[in-house]
Design an enzyme around this catalytic site. Structure first.
Site, PDB file in Angstrom:
ATOM      1  N   GLU A  86       1.422  -1.210   0.187  1.00 10.92           N
ATOM      2  CA  GLU A  86       0.140  -0.399  -0.461  1.00 10.92           C
ATOM      3  C   GLU A  86       0.579   1.062  -0.238  1.00 10.92           C
ATOM      4  O   GLU A  86       2.309   1.133   0.869  1.00 10.92           O
ATOM      5  CB  GLU A  86      -1.165  -0.176   1.189  1.00 10.92           C
ATOM      6  CG  GLU A  86      -1.454  -1.089   1.147  1.00 10.92           C
ATOM      7  CD  GLU A  86      -2.838  -1.335   2.919  1.00 10.92           C
ATOM      8  OE1 GLU A  86      -3.025   0.190   3.244  1.00 10.92           O
ATOM      9  OE2 GLU A  86      -4.198  -2.434   2.456  1.00 10.92           O
TER      10      GLU A  86
ATOM     11  N   HIS B 146      -8.054   1.066   2.121  1.00 13.63           N
ATOM     12  CA  HIS B 146      -7.618   0.547   3.509  1.00 13.63           C
ATOM     13  C   HIS B 146      -8.768   1.609   5.134  1.00 13.63           C
ATOM     14  O   HIS B 146      -8.523   2.286   5.679  1.00 13.63           O
ATOM     15  CB  HIS B 146      -6.208   0.884   3.983  1.00 13.63           C
ATOM     16  CG  HIS B 146      -6.179  -0.809   4.389  1.00 13.63           C
ATOM     17  ND1 HIS B 146      -4.953  -1.054   5.090  1.00 13.63           N
ATOM     18  CD2 HIS B 146      -6.521  -0.578   5.656  1.00 13.63           C
ATOM     19  CE1 HIS B 146      -4.710  -1.486   6.561  1.00 13.63           C
ATOM     20  NE2 HIS B 146      -5.866  -2.067   6.855  1.00 13.63           N
TER      21      HIS B 146
END
Length: 412
Positions: free
Chosen positions: A272, A295
């Site tokens: 990420e 997220h």
């Protein structure tokens, strides 16, 4: 090397450091309890900047981006406890923290509802084919059709990981008329009419939608690989709002390209971006029938406020009375309110004879034990001793000189 005893340091001398934009509810709670030195930062810190801020910190609060390695923890000599203002603790070297006598607390419950609501919305959106219809209209197209659009009532939801979030999703899905089945490595008490099936494959082959709610462990890495995704019903949908390493993204991409899956919703990724100014890259971005979110499953204002209060309260209780209930890496000791007598906190290596030596030192100092609480975990023991007479300062100095002492503290 043992840490010298801190003789009930006044609250206004104890420093809290809260990184990554932790919700103000944590700061409010900490300050209301009398702790005045609270340093906050909207971003994660690393390298020298992190070591500098931790040099004199007693308590640290982080979220998911700050990496607490063994080296970082060893460079923080005053650090007494760490609060992870999130569910996951993979960003912290938990064994190293335990060996240094630093309990780590997290928030396993506070964002449960937020994640469950997002997943429930994604179930409906995927079953109705909304993502691809939305994408088409954004490109000035128009396709008014019921093809590929289904009600969720009567469909089967498969939950992989029937914990705090999985159970809530099951209850909410049943209210919409869905049939709920689940797989978990442990036998679970089911809520509502949910049924635990014998295997993961059985859940995958029966479900119209599969949602994953698993921790990041060696056993869960790549759990949803090519074989598992191919075992899913043709046209089924996959949702992952747990950990990015659980799903093989390449295998998911292949299943979407071939049309084997009808769609997916992914909130977490194996890699990420490190911040909001970084680029996101994934082979999934080219699919209109995939919902991608950054997220944010637990990122609601309500969840962040609840997390702030939950973790701050755990840090305060450990500071005020030594309670380690729900620590993720540390012997758990549930303690009554600390009033009146002196309280000695002793963290030590869990080796034979250490408690005999502790009690010998207490007896030598003429200390009368009013209550004693002991818990051990792996190589570390934690004993809390309430005393009502004798010389607790002398006893604590003696305890800190024991060769197996890791850390010690006294509360008045």
């Amino acid at each position: 090397m043992t840490t010298p005893p801190r003789l009930s340091v006044p609250k206004n001398k104890l420093k809290f450091v809260l990184l990554e934009g932790i919700h103000p509810s944590a700061v409010d709670l900490i300050k209301r309890d009398g702790y005045s030195e609270v340093v906050t930062s909207p971003k994660a810190l690393a390298g020298e900047a992190l070591r500098e801020v931790l040099a004199d910190a007693h308590f640290l609060g982080i979220r998911s981006r700050t990496q607490l390695t063994a080296e970082v923890l060893r460079a923080a000599p005053k650090l007494t406890a760490v609060g992870a203002f999130c569910i996951g603790t993979n960003q912290i070297d938990l064994p190293a923290a335990m060996q240094l006598g630093i309990p780590v607390f997290n928030a396993p419950f506070s964002n449960t509802r937020s994640v469950a609501e997002l997943v429930l919305a994604e179930i409906i959106m995927l079953m109705r084919g909304i993502p691809q219809k939305n994408a088409l209209l954004h490109r000035n197209g128009w396709s008014k059709s019921a093809e590929g659009s289904f009600e969720v009532r009567g469909k089967t939801l498969g939950i992989v990981g029937y914990g705090h979030i999985g159970t809530q999703i099951g209850v909410l899905a049943e209210q919409l008329g869905m049939v709920v089945v689940f797989h978990d490595i442990e036998s679970k008490l089911t809520l509502g009419n949910a049924r635990q099936l014998a295997s993961l494959d059985e859940v995958l082959t029966r479900s119209d939608v599969v949602t994953l709610h698993l921790p990041e462990l060696p056993s869960t890495k790549g759990l949803m690989g090519r074989a598992q995704i191919q075992a899913m019903k043709p046209g089924a949908h996959l949702i992952n709002a747990s950990r990015g390493t659980v799903v093989d993204i390449d295998a998911l991409t292949e299943a979407l390209e071939s049309g084997h899956l009808g769609g997916a919703a992914i909130d977490v990724f194996p890699v990420e971006p490190q911040g909001n100014d970084s680029a996101f890259e994934s082979p999934l971005t080219r699919f209109d029938n995939v919902i991608l979110t950054p997220h944010i499953g637990g990122s609601t204002l309500e969840a962040q406020a609840n997390i702030g209060r939950e973790v701050a309260d755990k840090l305060i209780r450990y500071s005020n009375n030594g309670s380690t209930t729900s620590a993720v890496n540390f012997p758990e000791v549930a303690l009554p309110e600390h009033t009146g007598s002196s309280r000695l906190l002793h963290i030590h290596r869990n080796v034979p004879g250490v408690m005999a030596r502790v009690n010998e030192r207490l007896s030598k100092a003429g200390v009368n034990i009013a209550a004693q609480y002991l818990s051990t975990r792996e190589d570390v023991g934690y004993v809390v001793i309430d005393v009502d007479s004798g010389s607790p300062e002398v006893a604590m100095a003696d305890l800190c000189s024991l060769p197996d002492t890791i850390r010690c503290r006294i509360l008045y």
